[in-house]
Structures are given as structure tokens and as C-alpha cells.
Design an enzyme around this catalytic site. Structure first.
Site, PDB file in Angstrom:
ATOM      1  N   ARG A 136       5.644  -3.248   0.904  1.00 47.74           N
ATOM      2  CA  ARG A 136       4.537  -3.655   0.027  1.00 47.74           C
ATOM      3  C   ARG A 136       4.636  -3.007  -1.354  1.00 47.74           C
ATOM      4  NH1 ARG A 136      -1.581  -3.168   1.839  1.00 47.74           N
ATOM      5  NH2 ARG A 136      -1.055  -0.988   2.243  1.00 47.74           N
ATOM      6  N   ARG A 169       2.040   2.251  -2.499  1.00 46.27           N
ATOM      7  CA  ARG A 169       0.883   3.110  -2.224  1.00 46.27           C
ATOM      8  C   ARG A 169       1.312   4.367  -1.478  1.00 46.27           C
ATOM      9  NH1 ARG A 169      -3.689  -0.815   0.227  1.00 46.27           N
ATOM     10  NH2 ARG A 169      -3.854   0.960   1.619  1.00 46.27           N
TER      11      ARG A 169
HETATM   12  P1  AP5 Z   1      -1.968  -6.770   2.462  1.00 39.88           P
HETATM   13  O1  AP5 Z   1      -2.627  -8.038   2.015  1.00 39.88           O
HETATM   14  O2  AP5 Z   1      -1.812  -5.671   1.465  1.00 39.88           O
HETATM   15  O3  AP5 Z   1      -2.636  -6.230   3.822  1.00 39.88           O
HETATM   16  P2  AP5 Z   1      -4.063  -5.583   4.072  1.00 39.88           P
HETATM   17  O4  AP5 Z   1      -4.576  -6.167   5.339  1.00 39.88           O
HETATM   18  O5  AP5 Z   1      -4.942  -5.720   2.852  1.00 39.88           O
HETATM   19  O6  AP5 Z   1      -3.610  -4.094   4.338  1.00 39.88           O
HETATM   20  P3  AP5 Z   1      -4.119  -2.706   3.734  1.00 39.88           P
HETATM   21  O7  AP5 Z   1      -3.076  -1.695   4.089  1.00 39.88           O
HETATM   22  O8  AP5 Z   1      -4.498  -2.812   2.278  1.00 39.88           O
HETATM   23  O9  AP5 Z   1      -5.379  -2.491   4.543  1.00 39.88           O
HETATM   24  P4  AP5 Z   1      -5.973  -1.162   4.843  1.00 39.88           P
HETATM   25  O10 AP5 Z   1      -7.139  -1.699   5.578  1.00 39.88           O
HETATM   26  O11 AP5 Z   1      -5.184  -0.152   5.537  1.00 39.88           O
HETATM   27  O12 AP5 Z   1      -6.163  -0.488   3.382  1.00 39.88           O
HETATM   28  P5  AP5 Z   1      -7.403  -0.372   2.416  1.00 39.88           P
HETATM   29  O13 AP5 Z   1      -6.909  -0.448   1.035  1.00 39.88           O
HETATM   30  O14 AP5 Z   1      -8.505  -1.286   2.841  1.00 39.88           O
HETATM   31  O15 AP5 Z   1      -0.529  -7.182   3.056  1.00 39.88           O
HETATM   32  C1  AP5 Z   1       0.390  -6.182   3.488  1.00 39.88           C
HETATM   33  C2  AP5 Z   1       1.824  -6.592   3.074  1.00 39.88           C
HETATM   34  O16 AP5 Z   1       2.210  -7.769   3.817  1.00 39.88           O
HETATM   35  C3  AP5 Z   1       1.962  -6.962   1.587  1.00 39.88           C
HETATM   36  O17 AP5 Z   1       3.201  -6.499   1.129  1.00 39.88           O
HETATM   37  C4  AP5 Z   1       1.916  -8.513   1.580  1.00 39.88           C
HETATM   38  O18 AP5 Z   1       2.657  -9.066   0.506  1.00 39.88           O
HETATM   39  C5  AP5 Z   1       2.534  -8.844   2.934  1.00 39.88           C
HETATM   40  N1  AP5 Z   1       1.960 -10.045   3.538  1.00 39.88           N
HETATM   41  C6  AP5 Z   1       0.635 -10.397   3.548  1.00 39.88           C
HETATM   42  N2  AP5 Z   1       0.473 -11.563   4.232  1.00 39.88           N
HETATM   43  C7  AP5 Z   1       1.721 -11.935   4.656  1.00 39.88           C
HETATM   44  C8  AP5 Z   1       2.199 -13.052   5.419  1.00 39.88           C
HETATM   45  N3  AP5 Z   1       1.391 -14.008   5.884  1.00 39.88           N
HETATM   46  N4  AP5 Z   1       3.532 -13.099   5.681  1.00 39.88           N
HETATM   47  C9  AP5 Z   1       4.381 -12.121   5.239  1.00 39.88           C
HETATM   48  N5  AP5 Z   1       3.979 -11.053   4.500  1.00 39.88           N
HETATM   49  C10 AP5 Z   1       2.664 -10.958   4.212  1.00 39.88           C
HETATM   50  O19 AP5 Z   1      -7.908   1.115   2.741  1.00 39.88           O
HETATM   51  C11 AP5 Z   1      -7.169   2.259   2.365  1.00 39.88           C
HETATM   52  C12 AP5 Z   1      -7.921   3.507   2.790  1.00 39.88           C
HETATM   53  O20 AP5 Z   1      -9.208   3.586   2.124  1.00 39.88           O
HETATM   54  C13 AP5 Z   1      -8.281   3.593   4.288  1.00 39.88           C
HETATM   55  O21 AP5 Z   1      -7.205   4.107   5.057  1.00 39.88           O
HETATM   56  C14 AP5 Z   1      -9.495   4.533   4.255  1.00 39.88           C
HETATM   57  O22 AP5 Z   1      -9.101   5.879   4.102  1.00 39.88           O
HETATM   58  C15 AP5 Z   1     -10.215   4.107   2.989  1.00 39.88           C
HETATM   59  N6  AP5 Z   1     -11.219   3.063   3.240  1.00 39.88           N
HETATM   60  C16 AP5 Z   1     -11.172   1.792   2.790  1.00 39.88           C
HETATM   61  N7  AP5 Z   1     -12.240   1.110   3.220  1.00 39.88           N
HETATM   62  C17 AP5 Z   1     -12.974   1.951   3.974  1.00 39.88           C
HETATM   63  C18 AP5 Z   1     -14.173   1.809   4.716  1.00 39.88           C
HETATM   64  N8  AP5 Z   1     -14.842   0.638   4.762  1.00 39.88           N
HETATM   65  N9  AP5 Z   1     -14.651   2.885   5.380  1.00 39.88           N
HETATM   66  C19 AP5 Z   1     -14.019   4.068   5.325  1.00 39.88           C
HETATM   67  N10 AP5 Z   1     -12.850   4.276   4.660  1.00 39.88           N
HETATM   68  C20 AP5 Z   1     -12.334   3.213   3.986  1.00 39.88           C
END
Ligand code: AP5
Length: 227
Positions: A136, A169
Site C-alpha cells: 500500500r 504508512r
Molecule cells: P485500503 O482501502 O487502504 O484498506 P482499508 O480497509 O482502508 O485498510 P486500513 O489499513 O486503512 O484500515 P485500518 O482499519 O487498519 O486503518 P485506519 O486508518 O482506519 O486498501 C488496502 C490496500 O489494498 C491498498 O493498497 C489498496 O490499493 C488495496 N486494495 C483495496 N481494494 C482492493 C481490491 N479490491 N483488490 C486489490 N487491492 C485492493 O486506522 C489506523 C489506526 O487508527 C487504527 O489502528 C487505530 O489505532 C486508529 N483508529 C482509527 N479508527 C479508530 C476508531 N474508530 N477507534 C479507535 N481507534 C481508531
């Protein structure tokens, strides 16, 4: 109030790497609703070195969830802004049952009780998740998401949308990623049953290509199918 004027809040559920951020950007364009990503909001605070950013960093770096009270207050503030009055695409929030309950309270408050909640589970097996996060790349400027193999930018290292610099990231190391998946299984996966029991959940297969998943999501949002 007619169905079209009811505020619609789409909740994208799924493990880290399921494609929530990728699809939220596409849905934002198709549905003309703002993309509200709790992870992006935290990363903005990290970049600006706010007090909230400093607090969140210690959790994000370990792959743990930021405490509910802090996260709920941050999202509430964002959803109170005028561009969210007609709805929003929620990516990464809620992530715990207390966050889901707080979302219901805040939407009841903000909309006067007239809103539609559409929780969609993007289902992807664990081996696919691991392959996706390794490749990613994210735009430092507009947060657009790419994959070096599956969804590459036109010019390596440069965002197609805004020309910004792409980066990997720091929470995409294999160790942190494993922990994020464990935390997801413990604390976020129960939301799938929570919404299923309310008769609201829709499940979409997240394994096909980005465009195929987009088409499936738009079909269920426009068609109103449930599990
Ligand atoms: P991508 O679209 O980036 O996936 P994602 O589901 O958004 O994954 P994240 O890692 O961003 O989710 P996350 O929930 O861990 O992180 P967040 O930022 O929310 O796709 C991933 C990859 O696959 C990309 O390279 C894309 O191009 C590829 N791809 C996508 N679709 C595809 C397909 N169909 N085929 C092939 N490739 C594909 O959270 C980060 C941190 O913030 C957490 O760990 C936590 O510490 C904190 N946090 C965030 N929200 C909260 C909350 N509500 N409560 C408490 N802590 C929180």
C-alpha cells in the site's frame, strides 16, 4: 420527509486492508457524500502535532485502538459540520460496540432522529489482507490509496488525484499489521453481529477488483439489499 431527503450514513466495516478507504473515496464521488475516516482524522492530528495527535500516536504505532471517548468526540465534531448534514461515508468508525451506540445517539441528535444507517461489511480473507497492506502507498496530501501491484498510480510515488507525494504508512509493518488484525477480531468483528441482529447488515465480497467491488457496493446501496 421523502426517502431521498433522509440523511444517509454508510458505515464501511471490514478488517485492515479490506478496502474501506479505497471504496470510500469512490463512493464519495458517486454519491456526493463526504468521506469521514477516523484513521485519516487521527493522521491529520499526527501531522499537525496536536495534543490529540500525540495521544493517538502511542496507540496507532502499536496497532491498538485509540480510547473510545477520544475517538467519539473527534468523530462527533466532524459529523457536526454542515457538509455531513445530508449523510456521510464512515470509514473506520465505529470500531467497538460503545462507538456504534454513540454513533446512533449522535445521529439522532444531529438529524432530529430522521436518518438512515447502512452498515456494509466488506469481507476479505486474511491471506489477501496481508498481501494488500504490504504494497500500500498513501498520498501524504489527500490520503488517496494505491497498491503497487493491484491499483498502481500512473507515475510511481506520485498521486494521480493531486500530484502529492506517496508514502508507506508506519503502521503497515508486518508486526503492527498482525496486531491490527487481532484487535479487529477482538473488538470490531462483533459489530458484524450487532448490525446483523438489527436487520441492517449488508455483506459484499471484497476479493474482486477495486472496480468490481465498487459496482457491488453501489448496487446494494441503491437497491437496499440486506443479509
Ligand atoms: P485500503 O482501502 O487502504 O484498506 P482499508 O480497509 O482502508 O485498510 P486500513 O489499513 O486503512 O484500515 P485500518 O482499519 O487498519 O486503518 P485506519 O486508518 O482506519 O486498501 C488496502 C490496500 O489494498 C491498498 O493498497 C489498496 O490499493 C488495496 N486494495 C483495496 N481494494 C482492493 C481490491 N479490491 N483488490 C486489490 N487491492 C485492493 O486506522 C489506523 C489506526 O487508527 C487504527 O489502528 C487505530 O489505532 C486508529 N483508529 C482509527 N479508527 C479508530 C476508531 N474508530 N477507534 C479507535 N481507534 C481508531
Amino acid at each position: 420527509m421523502s426517502a431521498s431527503s433522509v440523511a444517509r450514513y454508510i458505515v464501511l466495516l471490514g478488517a485492515p486492508g479490506a478496502g474501506k478507504g479505497t471504496q470510500a473515496e469512490l463512493l464519495e464521488q458517486a454519491l456526493k457524500l463526504p468521506h469521514v475516516a477516523s484513521g485519516d482524522l487521527f493522521r491529520e492530528h499526527l501531522k499537525n502535532e496536536t495534543e490529540l495527535g500525540r495521544l493517538a500516536r502511542s496507540y496507532i504505532e502499536k496497532g491498538e485502538l485509540v480510547p473510545d471517548d477520544v475517538t467519539i468526540a473527534m468523530v462527533r465534531e466532524r459529523l457536526s459540520q454542515p457538509d455531513c448534514a445530508k449523510g456521510a461515508i464512515l470509514d473506520g468508525f465505529p470500531r467497538t460496540i460503545p462507538q456504534a451506540q454513540a454513533l446512533e445517539d449522535m445521529l439522532a441528535d444531529l438529524t432530529g432522529g430522521t436518518y438512515e444507517l447502512i452498515p456494509i461489511y466488506i469481507e476479505v480473507p486474511q491471506d489477501v489482507l496481508l498481501a494488500r497492506l504490504g504494497g500500500r502507498w498513501t498520498c501524504r496530501n489527500c490520503q488517496a490509496v494505491y497498491h503497487e501491484l493491484f491499483n498502481p498510480p500512473q507515475v510511481p510515488g506520485v498521486c494521480d488525484e493531486c500530484g502529492g507525494e506517496l508514502y508507506q504508512r508506519p503502521d503497515d509493518t508486518p508486526e503492527t499489521h498482525r496486531r491490527r488484525i487481532e484487535v479487529y477480531m477482538e473488538q470490531t468483528a462483533p459489530l458484524i453481529d450487532y448490525y446483523r441482529e438489527q436487520g441492517l447488515l449488508v455483506t459484499v465480497d471484497g476479493r474482486p477488483s477495486v472496480q468490481e467491488v465498487r459496482t457491488a457496493l453501489l448496487a446494494v446501496i441503491r437497491g437496499g439489499e440486506h443479509d
